[in-house]
Design a protein around this motif. Sequence first.
Motif, PDB file in Angstrom:
ATOM      1  N   ALA A   1      -7.362  10.490  -7.061  1.00 19.95           N
ATOM      2  CA  ALA A   1      -6.077  11.626  -6.991  1.00 19.95           C
ATOM      3  C   ALA A   1      -6.443  12.473  -9.089  1.00 19.95           C
TER       4      ALA A   1
ATOM      5  N   GLU B   1      -8.556  -0.425  -2.179  1.00 23.17           N
ATOM      6  CA  GLU B   1      -8.299   0.497  -1.882  1.00 23.17           C
ATOM      7  C   GLU B   1      -7.041   1.688  -2.840  1.00 23.17           C
ATOM      8  N   VAL B   2      -6.391   1.003  -3.903  1.00 23.83           N
ATOM      9  CA  VAL B   2      -5.420   1.802  -4.842  1.00 23.83           C
ATOM     10  C   VAL B   2      -6.409   2.265  -5.823  1.00 23.83           C
TER      11      VAL B   2
ATOM     12  N   ALA C   1       0.766  -0.983  -0.128  1.00 26.71           N
ATOM     13  CA  ALA C   1       0.184  -0.324   0.165  1.00 26.71           C
ATOM     14  C   ALA C   1       0.616   0.909   0.421  1.00 26.71           C
ATOM     15  N   SER C   2       1.807   1.221   1.296  1.00 25.78           N
ATOM     16  CA  SER C   2       3.126   2.455   0.768  1.00 25.78           C
ATOM     17  C   SER C   2       3.448   2.639  -1.007  1.00 25.78           C
TER      18      SER C   2
ATOM     19  N   GLN D   1      -7.866   5.591  -4.426  1.00 26.04           N
ATOM     20  CA  GLN D   1      -6.798   6.388  -4.483  1.00 26.04           C
ATOM     21  C   GLN D   1      -6.333   6.936  -5.716  1.00 26.04           C
TER      22      GLN D   1
ATOM     23  N   GLN E   1       1.064   4.538  -2.713  1.00 30.09           N
ATOM     24  CA  GLN E   1       0.828   5.780  -2.444  1.00 30.09           C
ATOM     25  C   GLN E   1       1.802   6.348  -2.930  1.00 30.09           C
ATOM     26  N   SER E   2       2.946   6.082  -3.022  1.00 26.39           N
ATOM     27  CA  SER E   2       4.059   7.160  -3.171  1.00 26.39           C
ATOM     28  C   SER E   2       3.665   6.920  -4.808  1.00 26.39           C
TER      29      SER E   2
ATOM     30  N   ILE F   1       1.945   7.201  -6.120  1.00 28.44           N
ATOM     31  CA  ILE F   1       0.154   8.091  -7.198  1.00 28.44           C
ATOM     32  C   ILE F   1       0.781   9.125  -6.765  1.00 28.44           C
ATOM     33  N   GLU F   2       1.186   9.584  -5.435  1.00 28.84           N
ATOM     34  CA  GLU F   2       1.509  11.375  -5.347  1.00 28.84           C
ATOM     35  C   GLU F   2       2.865  11.350  -5.965  1.00 28.84           C
TER      36      GLU F   2
END
Length: 380
Positions: free
Chosen positions: A295, A287-288, A257-258, A291, A261-262, A264-265
Amino acid sequence: MRRFSVSRIETHAFRVPLSVPVETSFGIMRDRPAVFLRIEDDQGVFGWGEIFANWPSAGAEHRARLALEDIAPLLLGKDARDPRHVFRELTRKTRIRALQCGEFGPFSQAIAGIDTALWDLNARADGQPLRRLLNPGAADIIPVYASGIDSRKAQAGIAEARQAGHKAFKLKVGFDERDASRVEQQVKGLGTQEALFLDANQAWSLDEAADFLSQIEGSAIGWLEEPIAADAGEAVWRRLSEVSTIPLAGGENVAGASNFQSLIESRILGFIQPDVAKWGGVSGCFEVARQVVDAGLTYCPHFLGGGIGLLASAELLAASGGPGLLEVDVNPNPLRDAFAVPAIVQGSMTLADGPGLSVDALPESLDPYRTFHGEIAQCS
């Protein structure tokens, strides 16, 4: 809320020999494997999942036994109606095991299949399609694209995909110096309502990828997928994105998940493509997907396996609420085609209204291809 516990787990590995191998820039598939997993609770409700098994060539049987012999005992007797909790607990409890043998991928893939089966079980218990359990407002019709087309055989491959109802196509590149000219030729043959995507399967260095991009600059290409190694690092990927006029895509070789998240960001990729059978199952990938959509990027599930994983990918896309397309491999695969995968009409697929993934049992036509079957049950 009443608790229902896992009472039985089965794994099935299959292999179908190919008369025409499927080639990528990094290897050749000489058969089509699949690992399907069935989980049943103490009320007799069941669900199906699929575990990634394309690579290595001997991976299917290994993953089937790994899920059954190493992970399933951790699952028996656990609450079947809380997949997210099970996903987190199995990931935590197997971390040292995966570290001990250096097999984080296989463990993640087995847990992904287990997670999908638990979500299918829950949707079946509720009597509704998986997509509506995830999102009551989920779509019933999703766009799709034809995948797995060898750029060296693109003219015939695209023609066959058109006949099958597709309006978008993805070519595999990364074979040799003629990649760009082949792509340009196919761009010229596209219809006004058609789209073309490319997948290099991590074939190139940064300089090689930049050179390829310079050769096709200005071409109507929807995305270029994994032009460089997935683990090349953010700085290298960013440098490539800065010289590319074509959106970049990836995610099938990202886990955790992390890490997503990175990714996507960073906004380096316009299209993010987790694989439900490789990491996360439904819990992680949905969940991904949320997100990604939040975004303003595009979620497009990656998938190149059997029928159960394809159906799960379709349900995830429908539930995501985004504009992405479902990947549909067009190479022959009885382990996909034996299932009731909805027909493709004018580039779209209308999903079934049956409970869960609408899979009651494995088709009997797959029996000759089975290479492993095992099960474990809770003692009464």
